[in-house]
Write an enzyme that holds these catalytic residues in place. Structure first.
Site, short mmCIF file in Angstrom:
data_model
loop_
_atom_site.label_atom_id
_atom_site.label_comp_id
_atom_site.label_asym_id
_atom_site.label_seq_id
_atom_site.Cartn_x
_atom_site.Cartn_y
_atom_site.Cartn_z
N THR A 175 54.82 -26.32 -11.36
CA THR A 175 53.76 -26.48 -12.36
C THR A 175 52.77 -25.32 -12.32
O THR A 175 52.17 -24.96 -13.34
CB THR A 175 53.01 -27.80 -12.16
OG1 THR A 175 52.57 -27.90 -10.80
CG2 THR A 175 53.91 -28.99 -12.47
N ASP A 176 52.57 -24.71 -11.16
CA ASP A 176 51.71 -23.53 -11.08
C ASP A 176 52.28 -22.40 -11.92
O ASP A 176 51.55 -21.72 -12.66
CB ASP A 176 51.57 -23.06 -9.64
CG ASP A 176 50.71 -23.99 -8.80
OD1 ASP A 176 50.56 -25.16 -9.19
OD2 ASP A 176 50.20 -23.55 -7.76
N TYR A 177 53.58 -22.19 -11.81
CA TYR A 177 54.21 -21.08 -12.53
C TYR A 177 54.26 -21.36 -14.04
O TYR A 177 54.25 -20.41 -14.84
CB TYR A 177 55.63 -20.84 -11.99
CG TYR A 177 55.68 -20.71 -10.50
CD1 TYR A 177 54.74 -19.93 -9.81
CD2 TYR A 177 56.64 -21.38 -9.75
CE1 TYR A 177 54.77 -19.82 -8.44
CE2 TYR A 177 56.67 -21.28 -8.36
CZ TYR A 177 55.73 -20.50 -7.71
OH TYR A 177 55.76 -20.40 -6.35
#
Length: 407
Positions: A175-177
């Site tokens: 989800t960060d990416y």
């Protein structure tokens, strides 16, 4: 004359940590923005204390995890629990920065007097972009977490793995990416708005909402048809063959193959020499291939095991069939395409030494990027920032040191 980078002159006070914010501000820095990363040794970024470490020896400045997300930034250590450090941080914002970026739970920046509502009284042109796992508002906004939690909340873990096994968390903080491009985009939009109006604004970004957008097809399928997508391993409801197949070579060598149409199936059969089994009517249509998928995959692998992954990929791609080598990290570092594009940049870190960094995956013809320096060690640029940016005296800096405000 050297070409100017697109964000030259932009100044960002970076209070983010972990993945989303650091990656977003890293790309802004590589495109010319001056970024001051504000952190504290009293509660270091989780990435600083996470492997891999140089020579596998833990240390607050030895993590490649932190280093790769924070190149091209200046670093200052401030213990923001202390009023003296809060004053320094506020000066960085009100006297220097164009943008504030933070990745803290609701109430944290407010407790330091560094929230947007407070700061805009002195700096109405200030842009504040804030990211949190589930946003800054709502019943779950104060729930702590990071990407490994976010992929589960976002439904990705439910879909990853095999149907007869437990859910599998995707590798890395997915989800960060998925979120950091949104953060960069909204920041650019806010800069355009400020250029037109002279006004700043507050932007809050939910990592969960950014990520759920990538599951739009299965969500729509559920809402419209009542179907719930579940784990299928490497299979696809829309293609067969569709998985990874063992190939010739030492150790584990694999190639991923995806055949989506009956036309592609015919091309695949021609590449493998039209063996007798491929002409069986049960494999003639996608429906038939899906109904006999286990047998099909066994037959395909009997062919792929005679060739290296690159041979399989090349032969199939030349015939218009999707195929790709399953590369290891060692192979990624040596990949000729990535190296041709300068994907792996070596910078000399003070403790880690020569270390691979990744530049932006895009290239501007008029405004190129540049990785200007490795990620900072904890507090590496304290003196520079306090003296050159804030024009503080030696006595003032000594007072901060004695008080513990620079930890």
């Amino acid at each position: 004359m050297a070409k100017k980078r697109i964000f030259e002159g932009l100044k960002i006070a970076d209070f983010t940590w972990l993945g989303v914010g650091p990656i977003a501000t890293k790309f802004m820095a590589e495109m010319g923005a001056t970024v001051i990363h504000i952190e504290s040794s009293t509660r270091p970024d989780i990435c600083r204390v996470s492997a891999p470490y140089k020579d596998w020896q833990p240390g607050i400045n030895r993590s490649a995890f932190f280093a790769v997300y924070n190149d091209s930034k200046y670093g200052i250590s401030l213990n923001l629990k202390m009023p003296q450090a809060q004053k320094v941080a506020k000066r960085i914002i009100t006297e220097w920065a164009d943008v504030v970026a933070d990745a803290h739970l609701p109430g944290i920046m407010e407790s330091w007097g560094l929230d947007y509502e407070t700061l805009k009284k002195e700096r109405p042109d200030l842009i504040h972009v804030a990211t949190a796992m589930q946003g800054k508002t709502g019943p779950y906004s104060k729930m702590p977490g990071h990407g490994m939690v976010g992929v589960s909340l976002g439904g990705f873990t439910h879909l990853t793995g095999w149907p007869d096994r437990e859910p599998t968390v995707p590798f890395g903080a997915l989800t960060d990416y998925l979120t950091f491009p949104h953060m960069v985009t909204v920041l650019i939009a806010a800069l355009l708005y400020r250029k037109k109006t002279g006004k700043g604004q507050y932007i809050e970004l939910s990592q969960l909402e950014c990520s759920v957008q990538y599951l739009a097809p299965p969500l729509m399928d559920y809402m419209i048809n009542g179907r719930i997508l579940t784990r299928m391993g490497n299979l696809s409801p829309y293609a067969a063959p569709h998985t990874t197949y063992r190939c010739k070579g030492e150790g584990e060598k694999w190639c991923a193959i995806a055949v989506s149409t009956d036309e592609e199936w015919q091309s695949f059969c021609r590449v493998i020499g039209n063996p007798e089994w491929a002409g069986n009517p049960k494999f003639a249509t996608l429906e038939g291939r899906k109904a006999n998928e286990d047998e099909l995959n066994e037959m395909v692998e009997q062919w792929t095991m005679n060739y290296t992954p690159h041979e399989v990929m090349t032969r199939l791609q030349e015939a218009g069939v999707a195929a790709g080598v399953v590369e290891s990290c060692e192979e990624l570092v040596a990949d000729p395409q990535l190296n041709h594009r300068g994907t792996h940049v070596i910078l000399e870190h003070p403790e880690i030494g020569p270390h691979i960094y990744q530049p932006p995956p895009y290239r501007f013809s008029k405004t190129p990027h540049e990785l200007t320096m490795p990620a900072p060690c904890m507090g590496q640029h304290n003196e520079y920032i306090l003296k050159e940016v804030l024009a503080m005296s030696d006595d003032e800096i000594a007072d901060l040191l004695v008080a513990g405000a620079l930890e």
